[in-house]
Design a protein around this motif. Structure first.
Motif, short mmCIF file in Angstrom:
data_model
loop_
_atom_site.label_atom_id
_atom_site.label_comp_id
_atom_site.label_asym_id
_atom_site.label_seq_id
_atom_site.Cartn_x
_atom_site.Cartn_y
_atom_site.Cartn_z
N ASP A 1 -6.35 -3.11 -1.90
CA ASP A 1 -5.37 -2.19 -1.29
C ASP A 1 -5.80 -0.74 -1.49
N VAL A 2 -6.20 -0.41 -2.72
CA VAL A 2 -6.61 0.96 -3.03
C VAL A 2 -7.88 1.33 -2.25
N ILE B 1 -8.30 8.69 -6.92
CA ILE B 1 -9.42 8.69 -7.87
C ILE B 1 -9.26 7.48 -8.77
N ALA B 2 -10.36 6.75 -8.96
CA ALA B 2 -10.36 5.62 -9.91
C ALA B 2 -10.95 6.11 -11.22
N LYS C 1 0.84 -1.21 0.00
CA LYS C 1 0.00 0.00 0.00
C LYS C 1 0.87 1.26 0.00
N ALA C 2 1.96 1.24 0.77
CA ALA C 2 2.87 2.39 0.81
C ALA C 2 3.52 2.60 -0.56
N ASP C 3 3.88 1.50 -1.23
CA ASP C 3 4.49 1.58 -2.56
C ASP C 3 3.48 2.09 -3.61
N ILE C 4 2.22 1.66 -3.49
CA ILE C 4 1.17 2.14 -4.41
C ILE C 4 1.02 3.65 -4.24
#
Length: 175
Positions: free
Chosen positions: A41-42, A53-54, A8-11
């Protein structure tokens, strides 16, 4: 394989650096997990307050903008979608979202985040490829777009161009 917190941190770090949307599929390949894991995760990042935003082209981090924001009421056929979106972009606008009034759910908002003509073409091709119903088809073509633009002159140009094409939803004056 890295754990969920690190992933999650990397995303989040990747989205902070990104100029363009990043798809869940590309994150999944990068981390060696399923696309659904990335979607989860998002969702957790968004639930924790991250402004992700997706879009149809992937995830973006919402950024503060200096641009002016307005809503436009429009009405058109599904076949006029590309023309409508290109008209807004060509006259200095960005299309942030589409909003329709649903009888059961009230306002439904679909994030678009279309900035370039290529963004519009990609969106239209994806809609055709997926063979989906556009939100505007739920309301006889009547819908709103939230748009961003640099100056009131741009807004005037956008409205005028849409009006000339018969797309701007305006009061019909009957004498």
């Amino acid at each position: 394989m890295i754990d969920g917190e690190k992933r999650k941190a990397d995303i989040l770090a990747a989205l902070q650096q990104a100029e363009k949307p990043i798809s869940a599929t590309s994150f999944a390949k990068k981390f060696g997990v399923s696309r659904q894991i990335v979607v989860g995760d998002v969702a957790l990042l968004r639930a924790s307050g991250e402004r992700i935003i997706a879009t149809a082209r992937g995830y973006l981090l919402e950024r503060e903008s200096e641009k002016l924001i307005s809503k436009l009421a429009v009405q058109h056929t599904p076949e006029q979608t590309a023309e409508e979106l290109h008209t807004i972009i060509e006259h200095g606008g960005e299309v942030i979202d589409v909003v329709v009034e649903h009888p059961l759910y009230g306002e439904l908002v679909g994030g678009l985040h279309l900035v370039t003509a290529q963004d519009v073409d990609t969106f239209v091709k994806e809609a055709e490829h997926l063979n989906v119903t556009l939100l505007s088809e739920l309301t006889a073509g009547i819908h709103l777009h939230t748009i961003a633009y640099e100056s009131l002159a741009d807004l005037t140009k956008i409205k005028q161009a849409l009006s000339e094409k018969g797309i701007l939803y305006e009061e019909k004056h009957h004498s």
